[in-house]
Design a protein around this motif. Structure first.
Motif, PDB file in Angstrom:
ATOM      1  N   GLU A 290     -58.022 121.320 145.069  1.00  0.00           N
ATOM      2  CA  GLU A 290     -58.830 122.054 146.054  1.00  0.00           C
ATOM      3  C   GLU A 290     -60.248 122.223 145.518  1.00  0.00           C
TER       4      GLU A 290
ATOM      5  N   LYS B  32     -51.771 131.383 138.177  1.00  0.00           N
ATOM      6  CA  LYS B  32     -51.698 131.846 139.573  1.00  0.00           C
ATOM      7  C   LYS B  32     -50.409 132.582 139.915  1.00  0.00           C
TER       8      LYS B  32
ATOM      9  N   LYS C 159     -59.211 122.642 154.612  1.00  0.00           N
ATOM     10  CA  LYS C 159     -58.554 121.638 153.747  1.00  0.00           C
ATOM     11  C   LYS C 159     -58.635 120.263 154.406  1.00  0.00           C
TER      12      LYS C 159
ATOM     13  N   GLU D  78     -52.869 122.093 135.134  1.00  0.00           N
ATOM     14  CA  GLU D  78     -53.944 122.551 136.031  1.00  0.00           C
ATOM     15  C   GLU D  78     -55.159 123.024 135.245  1.00  0.00           C
TER      16      GLU D  78
ATOM     17  N   LEU E 198     -48.194 116.550 142.819  1.00  0.00           N
ATOM     18  CA  LEU E 198     -48.700 116.008 141.545  1.00  0.00           C
ATOM     19  C   LEU E 198     -48.163 116.859 140.405  1.00  0.00           C
TER      20      LEU E 198
ATOM     21  N   GLU F 108     -49.284 116.951 151.530  1.00  0.00           N
ATOM     22  CA  GLU F 108     -49.728 116.020 150.487  1.00  0.00           C
ATOM     23  C   GLU F 108     -48.690 115.794 149.403  1.00  0.00           C
ATOM     24  N   GLU F 109     -48.924 114.699 148.722  1.00  0.00           N
ATOM     25  CA  GLU F 109     -48.069 114.274 147.616  1.00  0.00           C
ATOM     26  C   GLU F 109     -48.076 115.348 146.520  1.00  0.00           C
TER      27      GLU F 109
ATOM     28  N   LYS G 182     -50.093 122.609 153.180  1.00  0.00           N
ATOM     29  CA  LYS G 182     -51.255 123.512 153.086  1.00  0.00           C
ATOM     30  C   LYS G 182     -51.806 123.840 154.466  1.00  0.00           C
TER      31      LYS G 182
HETATM   32  P1  AMP Z   1     -54.641 125.207 146.065  1.00  0.00           P
HETATM   33  O1  AMP Z   1     -54.962 126.530 146.702  1.00  0.00           O
HETATM   34  O2  AMP Z   1     -54.811 124.036 146.981  1.00  0.00           O
HETATM   35  O3  AMP Z   1     -55.263 125.020 144.724  1.00  0.00           O
HETATM   36  O4  AMP Z   1     -53.073 125.302 145.722  1.00  0.00           O
HETATM   37  C1  AMP Z   1     -52.480 126.442 145.109  1.00  0.00           C
HETATM   38  C2  AMP Z   1     -51.567 125.998 144.023  1.00  0.00           C
HETATM   39  O5  AMP Z   1     -50.539 125.123 144.530  1.00  0.00           O
HETATM   40  C3  AMP Z   1     -52.254 125.169 142.943  1.00  0.00           C
HETATM   41  O6  AMP Z   1     -52.841 125.993 141.991  1.00  0.00           O
HETATM   42  C4  AMP Z   1     -51.104 124.337 142.397  1.00  0.00           C
HETATM   43  O7  AMP Z   1     -50.350 125.081 141.469  1.00  0.00           O
HETATM   44  C5  AMP Z   1     -50.257 124.089 143.622  1.00  0.00           C
HETATM   45  N1  AMP Z   1     -50.595 122.781 144.228  1.00  0.00           N
HETATM   46  C6  AMP Z   1     -51.510 122.542 145.187  1.00  0.00           C
HETATM   47  N2  AMP Z   1     -51.548 121.239 145.519  1.00  0.00           N
HETATM   48  C7  AMP Z   1     -50.632 120.623 144.738  1.00  0.00           C
HETATM   49  C8  AMP Z   1     -50.180 119.271 144.595  1.00  0.00           C
HETATM   50  N3  AMP Z   1     -50.668 118.281 145.345  1.00  0.00           N
HETATM   51  N4  AMP Z   1     -49.217 119.022 143.690  1.00  0.00           N
HETATM   52  C9  AMP Z   1     -48.681 120.012 142.938  1.00  0.00           C
HETATM   53  N5  AMP Z   1     -49.051 121.298 143.028  1.00  0.00           N
HETATM   54  C10 AMP Z   1     -50.003 121.611 143.915  1.00  0.00           C
END
Ligand code: AMP
Ligand code: GLY
Length: 426
Positions: free
Chosen positions: A284, A215, A104, A193, A189, A186-187, A144
């Protein structure tokens, strides 16, 4: 042509199924495969996805024309580089390119450098300064783990206490081992999705239909995060204008950045996006097909899969539009009771034949084993019941009607796959 698919989940079952429908494909092999895949292809249960030398030996021995890599782990371990040394065409990016998913920190730093829209972030390698930063910023905030964590290394914290716990689990208790040596904070959001998956070969981008994953374990997006409990495509709120933004602001900039860094890319690039007021932000990147997004995408795809993957792997891909069937598709994941935590294995699955007799239904297997003419559970996500229909509503009805035919002791599935799309349409 002879193709070897690496992996043994629902995504790989869907890829094997689609490859078998391509006219140039004479034979499909799959390692390790699963119970469902064993019914349509030769499987090698003892050769695991991460066994790079085992896969390489198999590909050489079987003289395969193409290796298609399903999961991220073998890519992060450099399977594409190893196969390339043997001059075996491989669909899937190199170890270096796979850093877009496997780190990441790499991925966020790359996005910042090449002006790819993503949440503001900071990188930390010690928990004390991480906690101090969270206290300054406040919540909600997202934490993360840097490395691969089977989709479980992301914590959305709504209180300072849970943010502190997340940092401690990742960095102090080392829940994900060395994947937690560094973290990204991170911030948060807020938006809708979206999974946006494209086939890439050097400078060529061929997008697939936009899809939406689910998810969380339970209905209304509650419960813990999982590998994905269901997906559907296409997504009704995705306009042509939004897709143009996704291609121009994200995919084209990634390819430009990779070129500048001297990194070749052949395989899937999957952007996990948050759409905030019609603007896409990257949550991601994944360097492989989505699971379960691939299952509905393969049912909807009218073009043949093999030539696209082979041309990507061999550098011969040309810009072209993939043809899709009219209507929608969705995959409902049926999981073992207890997943994503501990669960029982070896339970007999009933009703598969009845489900598959339903119109426009394919049941893709994930964690199953086929023994003495019967199917048994062998994993957390067990089946992906996938259907198509003339629209999302009909697809929902047909798919769930098939889901209801299948039982085993303690199964679990979400009853609201596709609901966000249906709400948008109503
Ligand atoms: P990722 O594996 O980085 O996609 O994160 C897993 C899940 O966490 C995502 O599907 C989102 O639901 C949530 N998520 C990740 N990053 C953010 C973010 N910056 N703001 C809000 N939700 C997030
Ligand atoms: N569906 C989420 C993933 O494949 O990572």
């Amino acid at each position: 042509m002879k193709v070897l698919v690496v992996g043994g989940g629902g995504r790989e079952h869907a890829l094997v199924w689609a490859l078998k429908r391509s006219k140039d494909v004479k034979e499909v092999l799959c390692a390790p495969g699963n119970g469902g895949i064993s019914r349509i292809a030769k499987i090698f249960p003892d050769i695991k996805s991460e066994d790079i030398s085992g896969i390489k030996e198999l590909a050489k021995k079987e003289k395969v024309d193409l290796v298609v890599v399903g999961p991220e782990n073998p890519l992060a371990l450099g399977i594409a580089d190893e196969l390339e040394k043997e001059k075996i065409p491989v669909f899937g990016p190199s170890k270096e390119a796979s850093l877009l998913e496997s780190s990441k920190v790499f991925s966020k730093t790359f996005m910042k450098k090449y002006d790819i829209p993503t949440a503001d972030f900071r990188v930390f390698d010690d928990p004390v300064s991480a906690i101090k930063f969270v206290e300054e910023k406040g919540t909600p905030i997202v934490i993360k783990a840097d490395g691969l964590a089977q989709g479980k290394g992301v914590y959305v914290a709504h209180t300072l206490e849970s943010a502190g716990e997340a940092i401690s689990e990742i960095m102090v208790k080392k829940k994900f081992g060395s994947s937690g040596n560094r973290i990204v904070i991170e911030e948060y959001l807020e938006g809708e999705e979206l999974s946006y998956i494209a086939i890439i070969s050097d400078e060529v981008i061929i997008p697939l239909l936009a899809s939406q994953d689910h998810k969380r374990l339970n209905d209304n997006d509650t419960g813990p995060n999982t590998g994905g409990m269901g997906a559907y495509a296409p997504v009704p709120f995705v306009s042509e204008k939004l897709e143009k933004k996704i291609i121009n602001k994200i995919f084209k900039r990634v390819l430009k950045g990779l070129k500048k860094e001297g990194i070749k890319y052949r395989g899937v690039l999957y952007a996990g996006l948050m759409i905030v007021r019609d603007e896409p932000f990257v949550l991601e990147f994944n360097v492989r097909f989505g699971d379960p997004e691939t299952q509905p995408l393969m049912l909807l795809m009218k073009s043949e899969l093999f030539p696209i993957l082979y041309n990507s792997a061999t550098g011969n891909l040309r810009e072209e539009k993939i043809e899709w069937k009219e209507g929608s598709s969705m995959c409902v994941v049926m999981a073992s009771q207890g997943y994503p935590g501990e669960y029982k294995k070896g339970l007999e699955i009933n009703g598969l034949e009845e489900a598959e007799k339903e119109e426009d239904i394919v049941v893709f297997h994930a964690g199953t084993e086929f023994k003495n003419g019967k199917f048994y559970t062998a994993g957390g996500r067990v089946l992906g019941v996938t259907g198509t229909g003339k629209d999302l509503k009909e697809t929902y009805e047909k798919t769930y009607s098939a889901v209801k035919k299948i039982t085993w002791e303690g199964f679990h599935y979400r009853k609201d796959i596709g609901m966000r799309g249906l709400k948008f349409l109503s």
